[in-house]
Structures are given as structure tokens and as C-alpha cells.
Design a protein around this motif. Structure first.
Motif, PDB file in Angstrom:
ATOM      1  N   LYS A   1       0.824  -1.208   0.000  1.00 43.50           N
ATOM      2  CA  LYS A   1       0.000   0.000   0.000  1.00 43.50           C
ATOM      3  C   LYS A   1       0.856   1.255   0.000  1.00 43.50           C
ATOM      4  CE  LYS A   1      -3.990  -2.075   2.317  1.00 43.50           C
ATOM      5  NZ  LYS A   1      -4.829  -2.072   3.543  1.00 43.50           N
ATOM      6  N   ASN A   2       1.949   1.241   0.745  1.00 46.00           N
ATOM      7  CA  ASN A   2       2.826   2.393   0.786  1.00 46.00           C
ATOM      8  C   ASN A   2       3.472   2.660  -0.571  1.00 46.00           C
ATOM      9  OD1 ASN A   2       2.294   2.841   3.511  1.00 46.00           O
ATOM     10  ND2 ASN A   2       4.011   1.518   4.185  1.00 46.00           N
ATOM     11  N   GLU A   3       3.826   1.558  -1.281  1.00 50.95           N
ATOM     12  CA  GLU A   3       4.480   1.733  -2.572  1.00 50.95           C
ATOM     13  C   GLU A   3       3.506   2.154  -3.667  1.00 50.95           C
ATOM     14  OE1 GLU A   3       6.629  -1.747  -3.580  1.00 50.95           O
ATOM     15  OE2 GLU A   3       8.030  -1.607  -1.874  1.00 50.95           O
ATOM     16  N   THR A   4       2.227   1.932  -3.456  1.00 47.59           N
ATOM     17  CA  THR A   4       1.247   2.276  -4.495  1.00 47.59           C
ATOM     18  C   THR A   4       0.411   3.490  -4.116  1.00 47.59           C
ATOM     19  OG1 THR A   4      -0.271   0.683  -3.506  1.00 47.59           O
ATOM     20  CG2 THR A   4       1.100  -0.085  -5.323  1.00 47.59           C
ATOM     21  N   VAL A   5       0.947   4.351  -3.219  1.00 48.61           N
ATOM     22  CA  VAL A   5       0.229   5.586  -2.842  1.00 48.61           C
ATOM     23  C   VAL A   5       0.271   6.550  -4.031  1.00 48.61           C
ATOM     24  CG1 VAL A   5       0.202   7.578  -1.310  1.00 48.61           C
ATOM     25  CG2 VAL A   5       0.670   5.281  -0.408  1.00 48.61           C
ATOM     26  N   GLY A   6      -0.829   7.144  -4.315  1.00 45.12           N
ATOM     27  CA  GLY A   6      -0.891   8.099  -5.423  1.00 45.12           C
ATOM     28  C   GLY A   6      -1.311   7.435  -6.720  1.00 45.12           C
ATOM     29  N   LEU A   7      -1.086   8.116  -7.809  1.00 42.59           N
ATOM     30  CA  LEU A   7      -1.487   7.599  -9.112  1.00 42.59           C
ATOM     31  C   LEU A   7      -0.363   6.723  -9.674  1.00 42.59           C
ATOM     32  CD1 LEU A   7      -3.123  10.827 -10.647  1.00 42.59           C
ATOM     33  CD2 LEU A   7      -4.271   8.815  -9.641  1.00 42.59           C
ATOM     34  N   VAL A   8      -0.662   5.526 -10.013  1.00 37.76           N
ATOM     35  CA  VAL A   8       0.270   4.599 -10.656  1.00 37.76           C
ATOM     36  C   VAL A   8      -0.446   3.954 -11.837  1.00 37.76           C
ATOM     37  CG1 VAL A   8       1.635   4.116  -8.595  1.00 37.76           C
ATOM     38  CG2 VAL A   8      -0.393   2.746  -9.090  1.00 37.76           C
ATOM     39  N   THR A   9       0.352   3.543 -12.778  1.00 36.52           N
ATOM     40  CA  THR A   9      -0.246   2.874 -13.939  1.00 36.52           C
ATOM     41  C   THR A   9      -0.613   1.446 -13.587  1.00 36.52           C
ATOM     42  OG1 THR A   9       1.887   2.125 -14.719  1.00 36.52           O
ATOM     43  CG2 THR A   9       1.134   4.298 -15.507  1.00 36.52           C
ATOM     44  N   ARG A  10      -1.387   0.852 -14.465  1.00 39.17           N
ATOM     45  CA  ARG A  10      -1.828  -0.543 -14.231  1.00 39.17           C
ATOM     46  C   ARG A  10      -0.645  -1.478 -14.242  1.00 39.17           C
ATOM     47  NH1 ARG A  10      -3.361  -4.893 -17.365  1.00 39.17           N
ATOM     48  NH2 ARG A  10      -5.039  -6.192 -16.481  1.00 39.17           N
ATOM     49  N   GLU A  11       0.309  -1.240 -15.165  1.00 38.19           N
ATOM     50  CA  GLU A  11       1.467  -2.123 -15.253  1.00 38.19           C
ATOM     51  C   GLU A  11       2.312  -2.035 -13.976  1.00 38.19           C
ATOM     52  OE1 GLU A  11       0.472  -0.098 -17.499  1.00 38.19           O
ATOM     53  OE2 GLU A  11      -0.139  -1.385 -19.181  1.00 38.19           O
ATOM     54  N   GLU A  12       2.495  -0.789 -13.451  1.00 44.66           N
ATOM     55  CA  GLU A  12       3.267  -0.643 -12.225  1.00 44.66           C
ATOM     56  C   GLU A  12       2.559  -1.314 -11.042  1.00 44.66           C
ATOM     57  OE1 GLU A  12       5.381   3.650 -13.220  1.00 44.66           O
ATOM     58  OE2 GLU A  12       3.690   3.523 -11.826  1.00 44.66           O
ATOM     59  N   PHE A  13       1.222  -1.177 -11.009  1.00 56.16           N
ATOM     60  CA  PHE A  13       0.458  -1.804  -9.912  1.00 56.16           C
ATOM     61  C   PHE A  13       0.629  -3.331  -9.935  1.00 56.16           C
ATOM     62  CE2 PHE A  13      -3.375  -3.738  -8.218  1.00 56.16           C
ATOM     63  CZ  PHE A  13      -3.519  -3.072  -6.998  1.00 56.16           C
ATOM     64  N   LEU A  14       0.482  -3.909 -11.144  1.00 54.52           N
ATOM     65  CA  LEU A  14       0.624  -5.369 -11.243  1.00 54.52           C
ATOM     66  C   LEU A  14       2.041  -5.830 -10.932  1.00 54.52           C
ATOM     67  CD1 LEU A  14      -1.529  -6.062 -14.446  1.00 54.52           C
ATOM     68  CD2 LEU A  14      -2.153  -6.457 -12.060  1.00 54.52           C
ATOM     69  N   GLU A  15       3.034  -5.048 -11.376  1.00 53.61           N
ATOM     70  CA  GLU A  15       4.427  -5.427 -11.133  1.00 53.61           C
ATOM     71  C   GLU A  15       4.729  -5.424  -9.632  1.00 53.61           C
ATOM     72  OE1 GLU A  15       8.936  -3.952 -12.324  1.00 53.61           O
ATOM     73  OE2 GLU A  15       7.159  -2.897 -13.118  1.00 53.61           O
ATOM     74  N   LYS A  16       4.256  -4.360  -8.935  1.00 55.48           N
ATOM     75  CA  LYS A  16       4.505  -4.288  -7.495  1.00 55.48           C
ATOM     76  C   LYS A  16       3.747  -5.417  -6.760  1.00 55.48           C
ATOM     77  CE  LYS A  16       5.403   0.701  -7.400  1.00 55.48           C
ATOM     78  NZ  LYS A  16       6.801   0.527  -7.020  1.00 55.48           N
ATOM     79  N   ARG A  17       2.519  -5.695  -7.224  1.00 59.09           N
ATOM     80  CA  ARG A  17       1.753  -6.783  -6.603  1.00 59.09           C
ATOM     81  C   ARG A  17       2.492  -8.119  -6.768  1.00 59.09           C
ATOM     82  NH1 ARG A  17      -1.819  -7.793  -2.880  1.00 59.09           N
ATOM     83  NH2 ARG A  17      -3.142  -6.062  -3.588  1.00 59.09           N
ATOM     84  N   ASN A  18       2.982  -8.395  -7.991  1.00 60.39           N
ATOM     85  CA  ASN A  18       3.718  -9.650  -8.227  1.00 60.39           C
ATOM     86  C   ASN A  18       5.007  -9.713  -7.408  1.00 60.39           C
ATOM     87  OD1 ASN A  18       1.759 -10.472 -10.040  1.00 60.39           O
ATOM     88  ND2 ASN A  18       2.815  -9.583 -11.818  1.00 60.39           N
ATOM     89  N   THR A  19       5.658  -8.548  -7.274  1.00 64.11           N
ATOM     90  CA  THR A  19       6.901  -8.524  -6.494  1.00 64.11           C
ATOM     91  C   THR A  19       6.621  -8.864  -5.031  1.00 64.11           C
ATOM     92  OG1 THR A  19       7.810  -6.849  -7.979  1.00 64.11           O
ATOM     93  CG2 THR A  19       8.845  -7.095  -5.820  1.00 64.11           C
ATOM     94  N   ILE A  20       5.550  -8.267  -4.480  1.00 65.73           N
ATOM     95  CA  ILE A  20       5.197  -8.553  -3.088  1.00 65.73           C
ATOM     96  C   ILE A  20       4.842 -10.043  -2.919  1.00 65.73           C
ATOM     97  CG2 ILE A  20       3.505  -8.079  -1.280  1.00 65.73           C
ATOM     98  CD1 ILE A  20       5.572  -5.896  -1.609  1.00 65.73           C
ATOM     99  N   GLN A  21       4.069 -10.614  -3.867  1.00 64.58           N
ATOM    100  CA  GLN A  21       3.674 -12.032  -3.782  1.00 64.58           C
ATOM    101  C   GLN A  21       4.876 -12.962  -3.910  1.00 64.58           C
ATOM    102  OE1 GLN A  21       0.671 -12.551  -6.756  1.00 64.58           O
ATOM    103  NE2 GLN A  21      -0.961 -11.563  -5.533  1.00 64.58           N
TER     104      GLN A  21
END
Length: 332
Positions: free
Chosen positions: A60-80
Motif C-alpha cells: 500500500k505504501n508503494e502504491t500511494v498516489g497515481l500509478v499505472t496498471r502495469e506498475e500496480f501489477l508489477e509491485k503486486r507480483n513482487t510482493i507475492q
């Protein structure tokens, strides 16, 4: 009198108060136990979810603010992926710990088993000898089955398994040799001179085995005489009799028995079946010589008609236990 309308004695009221107090204490303990279980369950849930919650907060901290869909998915996969790696590492560490503990227990068990196999003799040996014995394999240690036995003492009267086994083997071998020798004797041929008696004698010879019975001998005699004496063709072996030395020999006896036991009759030996002359025609019947007469073959019905007339009046059934030799002496 109680407020609920109960009327009773003082003892009853005291007992009721005591039971109410016990129920209250039990209810309080039960509620405390339930509260303790709820706290433990909450703690376990918090412990199990702490790692995932931490990763979720970092995401949640890394995705604060406006991010693109690709960045959101990449960060989600990295966390998983990071969460999966941590779980795999913990599982491998737990398996390694369990394997190490299992190996340690196995070694302790083997150590105890090896310690139990140590002999008492190894404990009393001197230090250098004990070290050498411990280094050598247990299978190569010499065995002293008769340690401490004085070779000068007479022990023949004592039980000895080795000696008894040797004696049993010797007995078995000698018994087998004796049986083989007796079978060889039984298979030897025997030429018997006999006289078919129908009021007068008709001398013949027949060859049988020493192991054959009197019944087998009479069957061979009937086959030999049937062509010449037509009355024997319809006569069975059971209706024929063999008389040797004034004794009627039963059909079940064998020549081997007569020879081995050196059976004797009323006027001579039963174990000699050669060509002999009747000693009663030559001299004293109480003197046995080697010139004894041949055995007689008669039909049973002839014997029944003439058993009161000489020579049938002298005949009797052979008894192996009887002693017929005390009625005569051996000449020479």
C-alpha cells in the motif's frame, strides 16, 4: 423462610448456599477459561497473518498516489514473490531442522545399541588390549566354547553334544549299511529241493529268492507241477502245505527268517534246503546229521484225510518260540 418461597430446615438452607457458591466458582472458572482460549486464538491468528499484513502494508505504501496498471501489477507480483520465497525458505529450514533432529536421534539409538553389545570381557582387559579389541570387528573375535575346561579330567560320562552327534551319525551309517547288506542277502537266489507227496514222493527243484515267503514258494511249486499233476491246476496256494523236518511252515514266514535265525525242526535244521536223504530211513532219528530229508509239499485236503497216519501224524505247526532241538543230538 427463603424469598423464593422455599421452606426447609437450617441444614438444608446451608447446603443450598454451599452448592450455590460452588456453582458460582465453577461458572467463573469456565468464563476465565473461555476468555483465555479466545485470547490465544486471536494471538495465533495475529501471528499467522503478521507476515502477510506486513507485506500488504508495504504494498500500500508503494502504491500511494497515481500509478499505472502495469506498475500496480508489477509491485503486486513482487510482493507475492517475496512472500512465497519467505514461506519456502521457512519450510526448507523447518524440514532441515526436522531431518537433523531425526539423524541425531538415529545416532543416539545406534550408540545405545552398540553400547549394549559390549561384552564383559572387554571391560576387564587392559587398556592396549581393550583398544585393539574395540577397533577389531566383533565377528572376528575368537570364541572360546570350552574356556576353563581341564583337558586332564575324565569327562566321558558327562553330556557332550559333539560326541553324541558323532555317535548318532555313526549309528545311522551302520544301520544303513546293515539294512543294505540284509537287502542284498534277501535278493540272493536259493535252490530248494522239495518232494511233492501224494502218498509217494516226487522230488523236484525250484529257485526262489531268500526274501520270498513260503506262500510265494508254493505258488512257484504249483506252476512247476501243474503240467504233470492235473489235480494241482484247480488247487489254490492257500490249500497247499510245506512240511520241513516234520513241521508245517505257515505261509507268511520267509526263508530269510529261517536262515538268519537258524531255525531247527524236530529232526533237523530248517535253514538248509539242499538235496538230503531221510535220516529215519538210515538210522537213529534222534541223531541229526547233514543228510536230512527234503521238505514235502502236500494238499491240505490230503493232510486232513491222512493226519492220523504216519508220517502226517508226526507233523505239527511251526512255532518260532518253541525249542525242537532238545529231542535229538548232533552227530559228529
Amino acid at each position: 423462610m427463603f424469598a423464593n418461597g422455599y421452606v426447609g430446615s437450617t441444614e438444608d438452607s446451608q447446603r443450598i448456599r454451599k452448592l450455590d457458591k460452588q456453582r458460582g466458582e465453577q461458572r467463573k472458572k469456565f468464563e476465565e477459561l473461555q476468555e483465555k482460549k479466545r485470547r490465544e486464538a486471536a494471538g495465533l491468528r495475529q501471528f499467522g497473518s503478521s507476515r502477510s499484513e506486513a507485506y500488504e502494508a508495504a504494498f500500500k505504501n508503494e502504491t500511494v498516489g497515481l500509478v499505472t496498471r502495469e506498475e500496480f501489477l508489477e509491485k503486486r507480483n513482487t510482493i507475492q514473490d517475496r512472500l512465497a520465497e519467505d514461506e519456502l525458505r521457512e519450510r526448507l529450514e523447518a524440514e532441515a531442522t526436522a531431518a537433523a533432529e531425526k539423524e541425531r536421534r538415529k545416532k543416539e539409538k545406534e550408540k545405545k545399541k552398540a553400547k549394549a553389545k559390549l561384552s564383559f570381557a572387554a571391560d576387564v582387559m587392559e587398556a592396549p588390549e581393550a583398544a585393539e579389541a574395540a577397533a577389531a570387528p566383533a565377528a572376528k573375535r575368537p570364541r572360546f566354547s570350552k574356556l576353563g575346561k581341564d583337558p586332564g579330567v575324565q569327562t566321558a560320562f558327562l553330556p557332550d553334544k559333539d560326541r553324541e552327534a558323532q555317535e548318532e551319525e555313526l549309528k545311522r551309517r551302520l544301520r544303513a549299511e546293515w539294512v543294505q547288506q540284509q537287502e542284498a542277502i534277501k535278493n540272493e537266489t536259493l535252490e530248494i529241493v522239495y518232494s511233492y507227496w501224494d502218498g509217494s514222493g516226487h522230488r523236484r527243484k525250484v529257485t526262489v529268492r531268500k526274501g520270498d515267503s513260503i506262500g510265494v514258494f508254493l505258488k512257484a511249486v504249483r506252476e512247476q507241477l501243474a503240467p504233470q499233476f492235473r489235480e494241482l491246476r484247480a488247487v489254490s496256494v492257500d490249500n497247499m502245505m510245506y512240511i520241513k523236518e516234520d513241521l508245517i511252515l505257515p505261509h507268511h514266514h520267509t526263508f530269510y527268517e529261517l536262515i538268519v535265525n537258524k531255525a531247527r525242526g524236530k529232526s533237523g535244521p530248517l535253514f538248509d534246503f539242499g538235496v538230503k536223504d531221510d535220516i529215519r530211513m538210515l538210522g537213529d532219528a534222534s541223531m541229526e546229521s547233514q543228510d536230512v530229508h527234503a521238505g514235502k509239499i502236500v494238499e491240505r485236503h490230503w493232510y486232513e484225510r491222512n493226519k492220523h497216519i504216519f508220517p502226517a501224524s508226526r507233523w505239527e505247526i511251526f512255532d518260532p518260540e518253541a525249542d525242537y532241538g532238545d529231542k535229538y543230538t548232533i552227530k559228529g
